[in-house]
Write an enzyme that holds these catalytic residues in place. Structure first.
Site, short mmCIF file in Angstrom:
data_model
loop_
_atom_site.label_atom_id
_atom_site.label_comp_id
_atom_site.label_asym_id
_atom_site.label_seq_id
_atom_site.Cartn_x
_atom_site.Cartn_y
_atom_site.Cartn_z
N HIS A 54 0.71 -1.32 -0.06
CA HIS A 54 -0.05 0.03 0.06
C HIS A 54 0.91 1.38 -0.01
O HIS A 54 1.98 1.25 0.52
CB HIS A 54 -0.73 0.14 1.26
CG HIS A 54 -1.89 1.01 1.18
ND1 HIS A 54 -2.02 2.41 1.26
CD2 HIS A 54 -3.43 0.56 0.40
CE1 HIS A 54 -3.14 2.79 1.00
NE2 HIS A 54 -3.84 1.84 0.78
N ASP A 56 -7.95 -5.17 -0.48
CA ASP A 56 -8.51 -6.05 -1.60
C ASP A 56 -8.21 -7.48 -1.43
O ASP A 56 -8.64 -8.27 -2.45
CB ASP A 56 -7.85 -5.52 -3.18
CG ASP A 56 -8.38 -4.11 -3.45
OD1 ASP A 56 -9.50 -4.14 -3.39
OD2 ASP A 56 -7.43 -3.21 -3.79
N1 CMC Z 1 3.85 -7.41 -4.76
C1 CMC Z 1 5.29 -7.74 -5.00
N2 CMC Z 1 6.03 -6.65 -4.78
C2 CMC Z 1 5.65 -5.49 -4.28
C3 CMC Z 1 4.29 -5.08 -4.11
C4 CMC Z 1 3.41 -6.51 -4.58
N3 CMC Z 1 1.91 -6.44 -4.29
N4 CMC Z 1 3.84 -4.14 -3.82
C5 CMC Z 1 4.88 -3.53 -3.85
N5 CMC Z 1 6.10 -4.32 -4.36
C6 CMC Z 1 7.32 -3.60 -4.11
C7 CMC Z 1 7.71 -3.05 -5.41
O1 CMC Z 1 8.03 -4.11 -6.41
C8 CMC Z 1 8.87 -2.25 -5.04
O2 CMC Z 1 10.00 -3.17 -4.95
P1 CMC Z 1 11.54 -2.85 -5.38
O3 CMC Z 1 11.62 -1.31 -4.57
O4 CMC Z 1 12.24 -3.85 -4.85
O5 CMC Z 1 11.38 -2.37 -6.88
C9 CMC Z 1 8.47 -1.81 -3.65
O6 CMC Z 1 7.65 -3.04 -3.15
C10 CMC Z 1 7.71 -0.57 -3.71
O7 CMC Z 1 6.74 -0.75 -4.65
P2 CMC Z 1 5.98 0.66 -5.48
O8 CMC Z 1 5.23 0.14 -6.71
O9 CMC Z 1 6.96 1.83 -5.56
O10 CMC Z 1 5.17 1.13 -4.05
P3 CMC Z 1 3.89 2.00 -4.45
O11 CMC Z 1 3.75 2.53 -3.20
O12 CMC Z 1 3.89 2.86 -5.62
O13 CMC Z 1 2.64 0.84 -4.55
C11 CMC Z 1 0.88 -0.28 -4.74
C12 CMC Z 1 1.59 0.77 -3.97
C13 CMC Z 1 -0.45 -0.49 -4.01
C14 CMC Z 1 0.44 0.08 -6.10
C15 CMC Z 1 1.64 -1.75 -4.68
O14 CMC Z 1 1.92 -2.21 -3.40
C16 CMC Z 1 0.86 -2.93 -5.74
O15 CMC Z 1 1.24 -2.75 -6.84
N6 CMC Z 1 0.28 -3.82 -4.93
C17 CMC Z 1 -0.66 -4.62 -5.90
C18 CMC Z 1 -1.96 -3.94 -6.42
C19 CMC Z 1 -2.75 -3.81 -5.35
O16 CMC Z 1 -3.13 -4.75 -4.43
N7 CMC Z 1 -3.45 -2.74 -5.37
C20 CMC Z 1 -4.42 -2.16 -4.44
C21 CMC Z 1 -4.08 -1.14 -3.55
S1 CMC Z 1 -5.11 -0.92 -2.03
C22 CMC Z 1 -6.45 -0.61 -2.26
C23 CMC Z 1 -6.79 0.29 -3.56
O17 CMC Z 1 -6.58 1.02 -3.76
O18 CMC Z 1 -7.51 -0.34 -4.23
#
Ligand code: CMC
Length: 374
Positions: free
Chosen positions: A260, A311
């Protein structure tokens, strides 16, 4: 908060709001000052909608009047039912919802009235009509007739009734109510921010909500819950979870339903949904999807230090309730329409155009080259 990061506007404060507070370190979420855990335990979704819009809980008379008002507005205009019949059945229900809401805007009885009263009326119609719309879209996709809303059921129970054509059990109605309460608002998430950006141009509420639906549809936002269920189905049994997750992480794939932008600990909504998922599974005598979810969680947390978000456990909860997975994100919208409209009303009440800047990283000044010399 850490240092704001322009990439993805991480930790950038992009406005003020009195609606929702998130403490990402402690894992707390408040709507208008009320802890979401208390609301999930005690409140009806209708009460939460009132709270989000008016900033305070309704008294008995106010709640009764509000519930009656919502029930009187649930039916869809015939033109919208006709439109739904013309949407190709393969269309994702979120795309159908976006199109239907845009069409609802053309039928708005308040048309050009941009007063706060007219916008509150629009918000009320939208909250009342979203469950009917999503249920009708799904029924038509399945080749069935839409089911007319009933006036004697809660919003949560009525949604399940219109979807299935039969009244839900008290447990399912209760679980749906809690799920709607938990998804109602979440500060400046991508879809709410999109809605506020559109509203801040003084465009109409339907345009703002249509933009929000488009943003919610994406798998990094609301679209994740559907992807979670696809993952659980692909894994198939708890003993396969560890190998599946390790392989996915090795291939640098994201595990949907984890991580998140704001929570650095467990999302408080996930804690409640984990309990609900177990509860509906036990009641159904089918713990498979709950157990796969738990097995996935164990490995993802150990390997990546990531926690489940809202989710993750909503997927197994809805699946055991017999809800098809393309509807998980539309259900999110049935709830979040309350938060979107609260934010749009707040934006209109104290508006300034939202227009940030970009840090320019392109080439510096270049000389014009005539077409023949390129
Ligand atoms: N699975 C694997 N790795 C992950 C995940 C995940 N679900 N989420 C974050 N990471 C890793 C990512 O690969 C990165 O690693 P590195 O620094 O080694 O490259 C690190 O964590 C930071 O990720 P980021 O994408 O820069 O972080 P963010 O704050 O932009 O991402 C997020 C937030 C929700 C988009 C992301 O955690 C994600 O893609 N999650 C999966 C999709 C998901 O479940 N979305 C629902 C969000 S919550 C409710 C909603 O809004 O609907």
């Amino acid at each position: 908060m850490t240092q704001p990061n322009p990439a993805g506007l991480e930790d950038v404060v992009a406005g003020t709001s009195e609606i929702c507070f998130i403490d990402g370190k402690e894992g707390r979420l408040l709507y208008r000052g009320y802890d979401v855990r208390d609301l999930a335990e005690h409140a009806s979704f209708e009460e939460v909608v009132y709270l989000l819009w008016h900033g305070r809980l309704p008294n008995r008379a106010e709640l009764d009047a509000f519930v009656q008002q919502l029930r009187s507005l649930q039916a869809l205009p015939g033109q919208v039912l006709d439109l739904i019949q013309h949407i190709p059945p393969a269309t994702h229900p979120m795309a159908a919802l976006r199109t239907a809401v845009s069409y609802l805007g053309t039928l708005d009885p308040d048309q050009e009235d941009q007063s706060q009263e007219a916008n509150l009326r629009r918000a009320t119609r939208l909250v009342a009509q979203f469950p009917t719309l999503v249920a009708a879209i799904q029924r038509v996709r399945q080749g069935k007739e839409p089911v007319a809303p009933r006036r004697d059921l809660s919003l949560a129970a009525n949604f399940l009734y219109m979807l299935r054509g039969e009244e839900p059990s008290p447990l399912h109605a209760d679980v749906m109510n809690v799920a709607l309460v938990l998804h109602a608002d979440h500060e400046l998430n991508a879809s709410t921010f999109a809605a506020r950006v559109v509203a801040a141009t003084l465009s109409d509420m339907y345009s703002a909500i249509t933009a929000a639906i488009g943003a919610l549809k994406g798998p990094l936002h609301g679209g994740a819950n559907e992807q979670v269920m696809r993952t659980l189905l692909e894994i198939g049994s708890p003993d396969k979870a560890e190998a599946w997750v390790k392989e996915a992480l090795a291939a640098k794939r994201r595990i949907m339903g984890f991580g998140h932008r704001v929570y650095k600990t467990e999302d408080p909504r996930a804690t409640i949904l984990r309990r609900l998922s177990r509860k509906v599974a036990e009641a159904a005598g089918d713990l498979r999807w709950f157990e796969i979810s738990q097995a996935v969680e164990k490995v993802v947390t150990a390997e990546k230090g990531l926690y489940p978000n809202v989710d993750f456990y909503s997927a197994s909860t809805y699946y055991v309730m017999g809800i098809p997975f393309e509807l998980y994100t539309p259900i999110f919208a049935v709830s979040r329409i309350s938060g979107w409209t609260a934010h749009v009303l707040e934006q209109y009440a104290n508006n300034r155009l939202i227009r940030p800047r970009a840090e320019y990283t392109g080439p510096t000044r270049r000389e014009w080259v005539p077409l023949e010399q390129r």
